[in-house]
Scaffold this motif. Structure first.
Motif, PDB file in Angstrom:
ATOM      1  N   LEU A  52       0.759  -1.132  -0.040  1.00  0.00           N
ATOM      2  CA  LEU A  52      -0.040  -0.005   0.000  1.00  0.00           C
ATOM      3  C   LEU A  52       0.871   1.173  -0.113  1.00  0.00           C
ATOM      4  CD1 LEU A  52      -2.801  -0.852   2.438  1.00  0.00           C
ATOM      5  CD2 LEU A  52      -2.972  -0.817   0.093  1.00  0.00           C
ATOM      6  N   GLU A  53       0.521   2.189  -0.626  1.00  0.00           N
ATOM      7  CA  GLU A  53       0.949   3.466  -0.591  1.00  0.00           C
ATOM      8  C   GLU A  53       0.007   4.614  -0.642  1.00  0.00           C
ATOM      9  OE1 GLU A  53       2.971   3.644  -4.476  1.00  0.00           O
ATOM     10  OE2 GLU A  53       4.870   2.347  -3.955  1.00  0.00           O
ATOM     11  N   LEU A  54       0.360   5.597   0.056  1.00  0.00           N
ATOM     12  CA  LEU A  54      -0.310   6.990  -0.071  1.00  0.00           C
ATOM     13  C   LEU A  54       0.002   7.727  -1.238  1.00  0.00           C
ATOM     14  CD1 LEU A  54       0.484   8.263   3.714  1.00  0.00           C
ATOM     15  CD2 LEU A  54      -1.508   7.943   2.724  1.00  0.00           C
ATOM     16  N   VAL A  55      -1.136   8.106  -1.822  1.00  0.00           N
ATOM     17  CA  VAL A  55      -1.076   9.220  -2.912  1.00  0.00           C
ATOM     18  C   VAL A  55      -2.240  10.298  -2.808  1.00  0.00           C
ATOM     19  CG1 VAL A  55      -0.515   6.938  -4.643  1.00  0.00           C
ATOM     20  CG2 VAL A  55      -3.088   7.705  -3.925  1.00  0.00           C
ATOM     21  N   PRO A  56      -1.871  11.327  -3.663  1.00  0.00           N
ATOM     22  CA  PRO A  56      -2.646  12.574  -3.616  1.00  0.00           C
ATOM     23  C   PRO A  56      -4.210  12.249  -3.733  1.00  0.00           C
ATOM     24  CG  PRO A  56      -0.973  12.998  -4.787  1.00  0.00           C
ATOM     25  CD  PRO A  56      -0.749  11.541  -4.769  1.00  0.00           C
ATOM     26  N   ALA A  57      -4.982  12.831  -2.909  1.00  0.00           N
ATOM     27  CA  ALA A  57      -6.440  12.642  -2.960  1.00  0.00           C
ATOM     28  C   ALA A  57      -7.074  13.235  -4.481  1.00  0.00           C
ATOM     29  CB  ALA A  57      -7.239  13.577  -1.813  1.00  0.00           C
ATOM     30  N   LEU A  58      -7.842  12.383  -4.873  1.00  0.00           N
ATOM     31  CA  LEU A  58      -8.550  13.130  -5.818  1.00  0.00           C
ATOM     32  C   LEU A  58      -9.800  14.306  -5.573  1.00  0.00           C
ATOM     33  CD1 LEU A  58      -9.627   9.592  -7.621  1.00  0.00           C
ATOM     34  CD2 LEU A  58      -7.743  10.807  -7.999  1.00  0.00           C
ATOM     35  N   ALA A  59      -9.941  15.103  -6.839  1.00  0.00           N
ATOM     36  CA  ALA A  59     -10.893  16.227  -6.452  1.00  0.00           C
ATOM     37  C   ALA A  59     -12.146  15.457  -6.101  1.00  0.00           C
ATOM     38  CB  ALA A  59     -11.123  16.860  -7.878  1.00  0.00           C
ATOM     39  N   ARG A  67      -6.029   8.937   0.250  1.00  0.00           N
ATOM     40  CA  ARG A  67      -6.279   7.836  -0.530  1.00  0.00           C
ATOM     41  C   ARG A  67      -4.857   6.849  -0.579  1.00  0.00           C
ATOM     42  NH1 ARG A  67      -9.061   6.396  -5.172  1.00  0.00           N
ATOM     43  NH2 ARG A  67     -10.566   7.816  -4.611  1.00  0.00           N
ATOM     44  N   LEU A  68      -5.111   5.568  -0.752  1.00  0.00           N
ATOM     45  CA  LEU A  68      -4.360   4.649  -0.773  1.00  0.00           C
ATOM     46  C   LEU A  68      -4.451   3.957  -1.941  1.00  0.00           C
ATOM     47  CD1 LEU A  68      -4.369   2.888   2.931  1.00  0.00           C
ATOM     48  CD2 LEU A  68      -2.882   4.753   2.271  1.00  0.00           C
ATOM     49  N   ARG A  69      -3.063   3.406  -2.611  1.00  0.00           N
ATOM     50  CA  ARG A  69      -3.291   2.582  -3.700  1.00  0.00           C
ATOM     51  C   ARG A  69      -2.402   1.260  -3.552  1.00  0.00           C
ATOM     52  NH1 ARG A  69       1.115   4.416  -8.433  1.00  0.00           N
ATOM     53  NH2 ARG A  69       2.809   4.687  -7.016  1.00  0.00           N
ATOM     54  N   SER A 104     -15.333   4.848  -3.903  1.00  0.00           N
ATOM     55  CA  SER A 104     -14.126   5.462  -4.244  1.00  0.00           C
ATOM     56  C   SER A 104     -13.114   4.593  -4.828  1.00  0.00           C
ATOM     57  CB  SER A 104     -13.549   6.093  -2.820  1.00  0.00           C
ATOM     58  OG  SER A 104     -13.082   4.948  -2.256  1.00  0.00           O
ATOM     59  N   VAL A 105     -13.274   3.484  -5.051  1.00  0.00           N
ATOM     60  CA  VAL A 105     -12.357   2.361  -5.810  1.00  0.00           C
ATOM     61  C   VAL A 105     -12.143   3.077  -7.305  1.00  0.00           C
ATOM     62  CG1 VAL A 105     -14.055   0.725  -6.557  1.00  0.00           C
ATOM     63  CG2 VAL A 105     -11.784   0.128  -6.144  1.00  0.00           C
ATOM     64  N   ARG A 106     -10.947   3.051  -7.731  1.00  0.00           N
ATOM     65  CA  ARG A 106     -10.507   3.254  -9.047  1.00  0.00           C
ATOM     66  C   ARG A 106      -9.357   2.266  -9.906  1.00  0.00           C
ATOM     67  NH1 ARG A 106     -14.192   6.151  -8.148  1.00  0.00           N
ATOM     68  NH2 ARG A 106     -14.405   8.370  -8.241  1.00  0.00           N
ATOM     69  N   LYS A 107      -9.585   1.882 -11.031  1.00  0.00           N
ATOM     70  CA  LYS A 107      -8.858   1.019 -11.431  1.00  0.00           C
ATOM     71  C   LYS A 107      -7.376   1.579 -11.652  1.00  0.00           C
ATOM     72  CE  LYS A 107     -11.260   0.388 -15.316  1.00  0.00           C
ATOM     73  NZ  LYS A 107     -11.507  -0.209 -16.603  1.00  0.00           N
ATOM     74  N   GLU A 153       0.079  -0.457 -10.591  1.00  0.00           N
ATOM     75  CA  GLU A 153      -1.070  -0.253  -9.568  1.00  0.00           C
ATOM     76  C   GLU A 153      -2.139  -1.109  -9.888  1.00  0.00           C
ATOM     77  OE1 GLU A 153      -4.051   3.349  -8.704  1.00  0.00           O
ATOM     78  OE2 GLU A 153      -2.087   3.734  -9.604  1.00  0.00           O
ATOM     79  N   LEU A 154      -2.422  -1.715  -9.108  1.00  0.00           N
ATOM     80  CA  LEU A 154      -3.874  -2.599  -9.164  1.00  0.00           C
ATOM     81  C   LEU A 154      -5.098  -1.732  -9.039  1.00  0.00           C
ATOM     82  CD1 LEU A 154      -3.228  -5.688  -6.773  1.00  0.00           C
ATOM     83  CD2 LEU A 154      -3.039  -5.810  -9.323  1.00  0.00           C
ATOM     84  N   PHE A 155      -5.218  -0.652  -7.709  1.00  0.00           N
ATOM     85  CA  PHE A 155      -6.451  -0.084  -7.426  1.00  0.00           C
ATOM     86  C   PHE A 155      -6.052   1.017  -6.463  1.00  0.00           C
ATOM     87  CE2 PHE A 155      -6.683  -3.680  -4.791  1.00  0.00           C
ATOM     88  CZ  PHE A 155      -6.676  -3.051  -3.545  1.00  0.00           C
ATOM     89  N   SER A 156      -6.973   1.964  -6.524  1.00  0.00           N
ATOM     90  CA  SER A 156      -6.925   2.959  -5.117  1.00  0.00           C
ATOM     91  C   SER A 156      -8.133   2.910  -4.287  1.00  0.00           C
ATOM     92  CB  SER A 156      -6.089   4.264  -5.773  1.00  0.00           C
ATOM     93  OG  SER A 156      -7.157   4.949  -6.498  1.00  0.00           O
ATOM     94  N   LEU A 157      -8.171   3.400  -3.377  1.00  0.00           N
ATOM     95  CA  LEU A 157      -9.281   3.555  -2.493  1.00  0.00           C
ATOM     96  C   LEU A 157      -9.129   4.988  -1.742  1.00  0.00           C
ATOM     97  CD1 LEU A 157      -9.217  -0.101  -0.999  1.00  0.00           C
ATOM     98  CD2 LEU A 157     -10.959   0.823  -2.745  1.00  0.00           C
TER      99      LEU A 157
END
Length: 209
Positions: A52-59, A67-69, A104-107, A153-157
């Motif tokens: 898991l990694e921390l990434v910038p939040a989406l708008a 958000r984690l990916r 919130s899940v993204r591919k 990347e598998l997904f982010s949440l």
């Protein structure tokens, strides 16, 4: 084989819910995450591990969330390593500290690297919001994909933060499946702890130990 078919059936039940298409990351400064960082439960992260990694939040992410990916590190070796078709994973959440943001899940880019369509879904268990099931699969009678060297990347949440503390994320029943609905043992999911130290000047990092 019966257990694998059961897991795959459970994944298909999640996938039927459907999710929005993947979106590009918003131009976030990441300032809302300046007091958060991750540590992992194993030091041997490398080829064949999902971290898991921390990434910038989406708008579209709500205020007060992060958000984690999930990232699979290649290359993979062994049986099924070139035929990755689907995955199913159960994530136990620290419900007193974070809550999954529904929808919130993204591919990511792994299962669609050859530009074929695929889908991913995530949903909490009925009556237990601390158990999150994430499933992803390529669509149709097509072969799976190989996992080249590098991070995929598998997904982010997104997760709503409830308060400060050390929030453990524990994977349960996590598995990959090939196009013949057989388990792929070439990869494993690593647990992590999300540290939410509000009020401290802690830089965002993946390498705190």
């Amino acid at each position: 084989m019966t257990r694998v078919k059961y897991i795959f059936a459970a994944m298909q039940a999640v996938l039927i819910l459907g999710v929005p298409s993947a979106q590009a990351l918003a131009g976030s400064s990441g300032s809302e995450l300046q007091d958060a960082y991750l540590t992992h439960s194993a030091q041997d992260a490398g080829g064949g591990t999902v971290r898991l990694e921390l990434v910038p939040a989406l708008a579209s992410d709500p205020a007060g969330s992060l958000r984690l990916r999930a990232v699979l590190q290649g290359p993979l070796s062994g049986e099924g390593a070139t035929d990755l078709y689907a995955f199913n994973a159960v994530l136990r959440l620290p419900g007193e500290l974070v809550a999954f943001v529904h929808g919130s899940v993204r591919k990511g880019d792994l299962l669609g690297q050859d530009e074929r369509d695929w889908m991913v879904t995530a949903a909490v268990s009925p009556g237990n919001k601390n158990v999150l099931t994430v499933g992803g699969s390529r669509i149709g009678a097509v072969p799976g994909v190989a996992v080249p060297a590098g991070d995929w990347e598998l997904f982010s949440l997104a997760f709503k933060v409830k308060g400060p503390g050390a929030a453990p994320f524990v994977w349960e029943e996590a598995t990959f499946i090939d196009s013949r609905i057989r388990p792929v043992d070439a990869a494993r999911f690593l647990g992590a702890t999300l540290h939410l130290d509000h009020g401290e000047d802690t830089p965002l990092s993946e390498d705190h130990q």
